[in-house]
Design a protein around this motif. Structure first.
Motif, PDB file in Angstrom:
ATOM      1  N   ILE A 138       0.874  -1.246  -0.111  1.00  0.00           N
ATOM      2  CA  ILE A 138      -0.073  -0.110  -0.039  1.00  0.00           C
ATOM      3  C   ILE A 138       0.875   1.277   0.006  1.00  0.00           C
ATOM      4  O   ILE A 138       0.547   2.292  -0.478  1.00  0.00           O
ATOM      5  N   ILE A 139       1.871   1.334   0.895  1.00  0.00           N
ATOM      6  CA  ILE A 139       2.707   2.434   0.884  1.00  0.00           C
ATOM      7  C   ILE A 139       3.481   2.753  -0.362  1.00  0.00           C
ATOM      8  O   ILE A 139       3.516   3.595  -0.991  1.00  0.00           O
ATOM      9  N   GLN A 140       3.964   1.610  -1.072  1.00  0.00           N
ATOM     10  CA  GLN A 140       4.670   1.590  -2.462  1.00  0.00           C
ATOM     11  C   GLN A 140       3.657   2.093  -3.348  1.00  0.00           C
ATOM     12  O   GLN A 140       4.034   3.046  -4.388  1.00  0.00           O
ATOM     13  N   ASP A 141       2.418   1.680  -3.420  1.00  0.00           N
ATOM     14  CA  ASP A 141       1.529   2.152  -4.231  1.00  0.00           C
ATOM     15  C   ASP A 141       0.966   3.430  -4.389  1.00  0.00           C
ATOM     16  O   ASP A 141       0.788   4.023  -5.259  1.00  0.00           O
ATOM     17  N   ILE A 142       1.230   3.887  -3.171  1.00  0.00           N
ATOM     18  CA  ILE A 142       0.937   5.511  -2.962  1.00  0.00           C
ATOM     19  C   ILE A 142       1.751   6.303  -3.668  1.00  0.00           C
ATOM     20  O   ILE A 142       1.400   7.228  -4.280  1.00  0.00           O
ATOM     21  N   PHE A 143       3.122   6.182  -3.504  1.00  0.00           N
ATOM     22  CA  PHE A 143       4.107   6.698  -4.321  1.00  0.00           C
ATOM     23  C   PHE A 143       4.097   6.326  -5.884  1.00  0.00           C
ATOM     24  O   PHE A 143       4.322   7.355  -6.612  1.00  0.00           O
ATOM     25  N   ARG A 144       3.604   5.177  -6.237  1.00  0.00           N
ATOM     26  CA  ARG A 144       3.488   5.044  -7.784  1.00  0.00           C
ATOM     27  C   ARG A 144       2.571   5.740  -8.367  1.00  0.00           C
ATOM     28  O   ARG A 144       2.374   6.215  -9.363  1.00  0.00           O
ATOM     29  N   LYS A 145       1.072   5.667  -7.506  1.00  0.00           N
ATOM     30  CA  LYS A 145       0.052   6.456  -7.938  1.00  0.00           C
ATOM     31  C   LYS A 145       0.158   8.154  -8.020  1.00  0.00           C
ATOM     32  O   LYS A 145       0.096   8.793  -8.936  1.00  0.00           O
ATOM     33  N   MET A 146       1.304   8.738  -7.064  1.00  0.00           N
ATOM     34  CA  MET A 146       1.439  10.114  -7.121  1.00  0.00           C
ATOM     35  C   MET A 146       2.559  10.282  -8.170  1.00  0.00           C
ATOM     36  O   MET A 146       2.349  11.395  -8.909  1.00  0.00           O
ATOM     37  N   ALA A 147       3.274   9.433  -8.778  1.00  0.00           N
ATOM     38  CA  ALA A 147       4.093   9.482  -9.898  1.00  0.00           C
ATOM     39  C   ALA A 147       3.424   9.696 -10.959  1.00  0.00           C
ATOM     40  O   ALA A 147       3.845  10.019 -12.062  1.00  0.00           O
ATOM     41  N   SER A 148       2.201   8.925 -11.070  1.00  0.00           N
ATOM     42  CA  SER A 148       1.424   9.132 -12.181  1.00  0.00           C
ATOM     43  C   SER A 148       0.389  10.280 -12.372  1.00  0.00           C
ATOM     44  O   SER A 148      -0.082  10.889 -13.297  1.00  0.00           O
ATOM     45  N   TYR A 149      -0.026  10.735 -10.842  1.00  0.00           N
ATOM     46  CA  TYR A 149      -0.937  11.792 -11.040  1.00  0.00           C
ATOM     47  C   TYR A 149      -0.099  13.251 -11.215  1.00  0.00           C
ATOM     48  O   TYR A 149      -0.349  14.083 -11.776  1.00  0.00           O
ATOM     49  N   ALA A 150       1.172  13.352 -10.851  1.00  0.00           N
ATOM     50  CA  ALA A 150       1.909  14.654 -11.006  1.00  0.00           C
ATOM     51  C   ALA A 150       2.034  14.920 -12.443  1.00  0.00           C
ATOM     52  O   ALA A 150       1.811  16.055 -12.582  1.00  0.00           O
ATOM     53  N   PRO A 151       2.530  14.088 -13.241  1.00  0.00           N
ATOM     54  CA  PRO A 151       2.513  14.588 -14.580  1.00  0.00           C
ATOM     55  C   PRO A 151       1.156  14.984 -15.165  1.00  0.00           C
ATOM     56  O   PRO A 151       1.064  15.844 -16.010  1.00  0.00           O
ATOM     57  N   SER A 152       0.272  14.333 -14.805  1.00  0.00           N
ATOM     58  CA  SER A 152      -1.164  14.400 -15.226  1.00  0.00           C
ATOM     59  C   SER A 152      -1.859  16.075 -14.925  1.00  0.00           C
ATOM     60  O   SER A 152      -2.197  16.886 -15.601  1.00  0.00           O
ATOM     61  N   PHE A 153      -1.472  16.204 -13.590  1.00  0.00           N
ATOM     62  CA  PHE A 153      -1.672  17.584 -12.932  1.00  0.00           C
ATOM     63  C   PHE A 153      -0.703  18.414 -13.918  1.00  0.00           C
ATOM     64  O   PHE A 153      -1.238  19.725 -14.049  1.00  0.00           O
ATOM     65  N   GLY A 154       0.488  18.181 -14.174  1.00  0.00           N
ATOM     66  CA  GLY A 154       1.330  19.051 -14.954  1.00  0.00           C
ATOM     67  C   GLY A 154       0.604  19.364 -16.231  1.00  0.00           C
ATOM     68  O   GLY A 154       0.640  20.462 -16.943  1.00  0.00           O
ATOM     69  N   MET A 155       0.342  18.403 -16.829  1.00  0.00           N
ATOM     70  CA  MET A 155      -0.423  18.859 -18.191  1.00  0.00           C
ATOM     71  C   MET A 155      -1.766  19.520 -18.236  1.00  0.00           C
ATOM     72  O   MET A 155      -1.931  20.624 -18.877  1.00  0.00           O
ATOM     73  N   MET A 156      -2.613  19.265 -16.918  1.00  0.00           N
ATOM     74  CA  MET A 156      -3.636  19.924 -16.824  1.00  0.00           C
ATOM     75  C   MET A 156      -3.064  21.668 -16.737  1.00  0.00           C
ATOM     76  O   MET A 156      -3.690  22.382 -17.231  1.00  0.00           O
ATOM     77  N   GLY A 157      -2.230  21.923 -15.990  1.00  0.00           N
ATOM     78  CA  GLY A 157      -1.878  23.333 -15.668  1.00  0.00           C
ATOM     79  C   GLY A 157      -1.226  23.813 -17.140  1.00  0.00           C
ATOM     80  O   GLY A 157      -1.540  25.071 -17.265  1.00  0.00           O
ATOM     81  N   THR A 158      -0.511  22.938 -17.716  1.00  0.00           N
ATOM     82  CA  THR A 158      -0.241  23.379 -19.202  1.00  0.00           C
ATOM     83  C   THR A 158      -1.475  23.911 -19.921  1.00  0.00           C
ATOM     84  O   THR A 158      -1.442  24.912 -20.621  1.00  0.00           O
ATOM     85  N   LEU A 159      -2.700  23.209 -20.037  1.00  0.00           N
ATOM     86  CA  LEU A 159      -3.708  23.286 -20.774  1.00  0.00           C
ATOM     87  C   LEU A 159      -4.200  24.526 -20.221  1.00  0.00           C
ATOM     88  O   LEU A 159      -4.864  25.786 -20.900  1.00  0.00           O
ATOM     89  N   ILE A 160      -4.184  24.902 -18.810  1.00  0.00           N
ATOM     90  CA  ILE A 160      -4.927  26.024 -18.334  1.00  0.00           C
ATOM     91  C   ILE A 160      -4.071  27.253 -18.827  1.00  0.00           C
ATOM     92  O   ILE A 160      -4.623  28.444 -19.317  1.00  0.00           O
ATOM     93  N   GLY A 161      -2.863  27.265 -18.815  1.00  0.00           N
ATOM     94  CA  GLY A 161      -1.899  28.149 -19.265  1.00  0.00           C
ATOM     95  C   GLY A 161      -2.105  28.673 -20.684  1.00  0.00           C
ATOM     96  O   GLY A 161      -2.125  29.540 -21.400  1.00  0.00           O
ATOM     97  N   LEU A 162      -2.386  27.534 -21.470  1.00  0.00           N
ATOM     98  CA  LEU A 162      -2.440  27.615 -23.067  1.00  0.00           C
ATOM     99  C   LEU A 162      -3.926  28.362 -23.087  1.00  0.00           C
ATOM    100  O   LEU A 162      -3.954  29.435 -24.162  1.00  0.00           O
ATOM    101  N   VAL A 163      -5.050  27.996 -22.342  1.00  0.00           N
ATOM    102  CA  VAL A 163      -6.328  28.723 -22.482  1.00  0.00           C
ATOM    103  C   VAL A 163      -5.942  30.360 -22.423  1.00  0.00           C
ATOM    104  O   VAL A 163      -6.590  31.131 -23.132  1.00  0.00           O
ATOM    105  N   GLN A 164      -5.235  30.431 -21.188  1.00  0.00           N
ATOM    106  CA  GLN A 164      -5.163  31.718 -20.807  1.00  0.00           C
ATOM    107  C   GLN A 164      -4.291  32.687 -21.968  1.00  0.00           C
ATOM    108  O   GLN A 164      -4.564  33.855 -22.096  1.00  0.00           O
TER     109      GLN A 164
END
Length: 260
Positions: A138-164
């Motif tokens: 479970i502890i390892q899976d938390i960091f693996r999930k965070m490793a997948s979430y971080a780039p996704s939110f990075g792309m979301m921020g990029t899309l927000i910046g592109l819209v602006q």
């Protein structure tokens, strides 16, 4: 302190920051809204996925990775040989009067001292091993999930910046800086994922494998004590869990533990 983890983080950050300095100004790579999107979004998604107590345990485990040296299976081999010698000299009941740092080792020795059968000890230790595997997964899976979430939110921020940015196309002078800011969130997400979250998950997995080896040594050592095996035989048996080049020669017994 785990030197390898510390050196790895410092080396990674040093190379990245050095490359930024060689190509421009470090201040150009700081964007507070982007950090808020990536870090805040990653933490929020993780809390939605997992229970709060598991997330807190995961961050504590991450601190453990950097603050504690990796345990050596040779230490557990020496401990079990010492306990085997004590049981042969003073009887199995002497094991219950010893102070232990390891809770599972205390449980195993108390079971032996109470006259439990081999099947009882085997079942108890196997349950502990499986429970430990589940907790660590479970502890390892938390960091693996965070490793997948971080780039996704990075792309979301990029899309927000592109819209602006697209809303300001009538001003060409702002397009370049706005595009740079938009791309920074992707950079933040990839940095957190590849330099922190995935390496921490890998380090925790490595620690789990070492802990499993220690538990297997403890289990086989407990069975050997129950069978009243010779310490020399116990050493030859338990040292097989350690690579040949890393094995310690058996040391004289009688100094590691004292009964009360």
């Amino acid at each position: 302190m785990d030197a390898a983890s510390l050196v790895g983080v410092l080396l990674g950050l040093g190379l990245i920051i050095g490359a930024i300095f060689l190509g421009g100004d470090l201040s150009h790579f700081f964007n507070l809204p982007g950090i808020m999107i990536v870090v805040g979004g990653t933490i929020a998604a993780t809390l939605i996925t997992f229970q709060l107590k598991d997330v807190i345990a995961a961050f504590r485990a991450a601190i453990f990775v950097f603050s504690e040296k990796k345990s050596d299976p040779n230490d557990m081999v020496e401990t079990m040989i010492e306990l085997c010698s004590i049981s042969r000299r003073q009887g199995l009941i002497a094991l219950s009067r010893i102070e232990y740092e390891n809770d599972l080792l205390r449980k195993a020795c108390n079971l032996i001292a109470d006259g439990s059968k081999e099947e009882m000890i085997r079942d108890t230790l196997n349950i502990e091993i499986e429970s430990m595997k589940q907790r660590h997964f479970i502890i390892q899976d938390i960091f693996r999930k965070m490793a997948s979430y971080a780039p996704s939110f990075g792309m979301m921020g990029t899309l927000i910046g592109l819209v602006q940015m697209l809303r300001q196309l009538n001003n060409p002078d702002t397009i370049g800086p706005a595009m740079a800011v938009a791309l920074l969130t992707t950079f933040y997400g990839m940095l957190l994922s590849t330099l922190f979250f995935l390496p921490i998950a890998g380090k925790l997995k490595d620690r789990t494998l070492v802990e499993l080896i220690n538990l297997e040594i403890m289990f086989e050592g407990a069975i050997s004590i129950l069978e009243d095996n010779n310490p020399v035989f116990v050493y030859e048996k338990l040292s097989s869990y350690v690579p040949a080049k890393r094995r310690r020669p058996p040391r004289p017994t009688g100094a590691a533990y004292q009964t009360g």
